[in-house]
Scaffold this active site. Structure first.
Site, PDB file in Angstrom:
ATOM      1  N   LYS A  11      -9.878 -12.854  11.048  1.00  0.00           N
ATOM      2  CA  LYS A  11      -8.455 -12.514  10.972  1.00  0.00           C
ATOM      3  C   LYS A  11      -7.643 -13.212  12.076  1.00  0.00           C
ATOM      4  O   LYS A  11      -8.216 -13.743  13.038  1.00  0.00           O
ATOM      5  CB  LYS A  11      -8.323 -10.989  11.057  1.00  0.00           C
ATOM      6  N   TYR A  51      -4.492  -7.163  -0.310  1.00  0.00           N
ATOM      7  CA  TYR A  51      -4.598  -5.789   0.190  1.00  0.00           C
ATOM      8  C   TYR A  51      -3.872  -4.780  -0.701  1.00  0.00           C
ATOM      9  O   TYR A  51      -3.558  -3.679  -0.250  1.00  0.00           O
ATOM     10  CB  TYR A  51      -4.098  -5.708   1.636  1.00  0.00           C
ATOM     11  N   ASN A 114      -8.437  -6.260  13.879  1.00  0.00           N
ATOM     12  CA  ASN A 114      -9.861  -5.978  14.094  1.00  0.00           C
ATOM     13  C   ASN A 114     -10.795  -7.140  13.740  1.00  0.00           C
ATOM     14  O   ASN A 114     -11.938  -6.937  13.339  1.00  0.00           O
ATOM     15  CB  ASN A 114     -10.261  -4.686  13.375  1.00  0.00           C
ATOM     16  N   HIS A 117     -12.860  -9.347   8.374  1.00  0.00           N
ATOM     17  CA  HIS A 117     -12.919  -8.592   7.115  1.00  0.00           C
ATOM     18  C   HIS A 117     -14.302  -8.743   6.493  1.00  0.00           C
ATOM     19  O   HIS A 117     -14.913  -9.807   6.597  1.00  0.00           O
ATOM     20  CB  HIS A 117     -11.879  -9.143   6.125  1.00  0.00           C
ATOM     21  N   GLU A 128     -12.805 -11.168  -4.301  1.00  0.00           N
ATOM     22  CA  GLU A 128     -12.184 -11.725  -3.094  1.00  0.00           C
ATOM     23  C   GLU A 128     -12.581 -13.199  -2.893  1.00  0.00           C
ATOM     24  O   GLU A 128     -11.761 -14.014  -2.465  1.00  0.00           O
ATOM     25  CB  GLU A 128     -12.572 -10.873  -1.877  1.00  0.00           C
TER      26      GLU A 128
HETATM   27  P1  IDP Z   1     -12.141  -2.159   6.564  1.00  0.00           P
HETATM   28  O1  IDP Z   1     -11.535  -3.499   6.894  1.00  0.00           O
HETATM   29  O2  IDP Z   1     -13.076  -1.699   7.640  1.00  0.00           O
HETATM   30  O3  IDP Z   1     -12.770  -2.120   5.189  1.00  0.00           O
HETATM   31  P2  IDP Z   1      -9.958  -0.598   5.446  1.00  0.00           P
HETATM   32  O4  IDP Z   1      -9.845   0.885   5.566  1.00  0.00           O
HETATM   33  O5  IDP Z   1     -10.342  -1.176   4.121  1.00  0.00           O
HETATM   34  O6  IDP Z   1     -10.961  -1.095   6.598  1.00  0.00           O
HETATM   35  O7  IDP Z   1      -8.563  -1.203   5.903  1.00  0.00           O
HETATM   36  C1  IDP Z   1      -8.257  -2.567   5.691  1.00  0.00           C
HETATM   37  C2  IDP Z   1      -7.641  -3.127   6.947  1.00  0.00           C
HETATM   38  O8  IDP Z   1      -6.397  -2.475   7.183  1.00  0.00           O
HETATM   39  C3  IDP Z   1      -8.428  -2.876   8.241  1.00  0.00           C
HETATM   40  O9  IDP Z   1      -9.480  -3.797   8.444  1.00  0.00           O
HETATM   41  C4  IDP Z   1      -7.346  -2.983   9.288  1.00  0.00           C
HETATM   42  O10 IDP Z   1      -7.026  -4.359   9.578  1.00  0.00           O
HETATM   43  C5  IDP Z   1      -6.166  -2.349   8.580  1.00  0.00           C
HETATM   44  N1  IDP Z   1      -6.066  -0.902   8.906  1.00  0.00           N
HETATM   45  C6  IDP Z   1      -6.856   0.097   8.442  1.00  0.00           C
HETATM   46  N2  IDP Z   1      -6.508   1.280   8.953  1.00  0.00           N
HETATM   47  C7  IDP Z   1      -5.453   1.022   9.766  1.00  0.00           C
HETATM   48  C8  IDP Z   1      -4.619   1.857  10.600  1.00  0.00           C
HETATM   49  O11 IDP Z   1      -4.794   3.073  10.691  1.00  0.00           O
HETATM   50  N3  IDP Z   1      -3.618   1.222  11.302  1.00  0.00           N
HETATM   51  C9  IDP Z   1      -3.397  -0.140  11.208  1.00  0.00           C
HETATM   52  N4  IDP Z   1      -4.159  -0.947  10.437  1.00  0.00           N
HETATM   53  C10 IDP Z   1      -5.163  -0.385   9.740  1.00  0.00           C
END
Ligand code: IDP
Ligand code: MG
Length: 139
Positions: A11, A51, A114, A117, A128
């Site tokens: 990312k 997304y 984070n 992905h 994807e």
């Molecule tokens: P994942 O990437 O671990 O599968 P998901 O719940 O699918 O997590 O969420 C997709 C992406 O959305 C996350 O990787 C993160 O970048 C973002 N995200 C998820 N939860 C939050 C939040 O509470 N605040 C801000 N961004 C979030």
């Protein structure tokens, strides 16, 4: 795409922080083979579509804006049990909860920014991967 494949994106925060090489090294070191890879930047429309499953979540706008804020590395990876093993390698969504030794524990800035992905199912890995790569770009 076969079920031994998954899809990843490094990312914008990971690229910006110069962790590209370190993360790719961890991925290869964990036994994944690179089947497709590109350095690119998502348009807002692409980030929204990728997304779309999160469109009702409060963080959707922030997520879309962040994901198209800078370049990413998109890749298709191959390994036995790829989807599950890659989710283990990246760690929990929130780096504060990610296990030691995972990509997110080492390189993620926050729950939103984070680093990496990973697809959450074989079906989504296929969708994807096809979203980012043409058939002749996948080896
Ligand atoms: P994942 O990437 O671990 O599968 P998901 O719940 O699918 O997590 O969420 C997709 C992406 O959305 C996350 O990787 C993160 O970048 C973002 N995200 C998820 N939860 C939050 C939040 O509470 N605040 C801000 N961004 C979030
Ligand atoms: Mg997810």
């Amino acid at each position: 795409m076969a079920t031994n494949r998954t899809f990843t994106m490094l990312k914008p925060d990971a690229i910006e922080n110069n962790y590209t090489g370190k993360i790719i090294d961890m991925i290869i070191g964990a036994g994944f083979k690179i089947k497709a890879m590109k350095y690119t930047q998502l348009t807002e429309a692409q980030a929204k579509e990728f997304y779309a499953v999160h469109s009702e979540r409060p963080f959707y706008g922030e997520l879309v804006e962040y994901m198209c804020s800078g370049p990413i590395v998109a890749a298709i990876l191959e390994k036995d049990n790829a989807v599950e093993d890659f989710r283990t390698l990246i760690g929990a969504t929130d780096p504060a909860e990610a296990a030691a030794g995972t990509i997110r524990a080492a390189y993620a800035e926050s729950k939103g920014r984070n680093a990496c992905h990973g697809s959450d199912s074989d079906e989504n890995a296929e969708i994807e991967g096809m979203f980012h790569f043409a058939a002749n770009e996948i080896f």
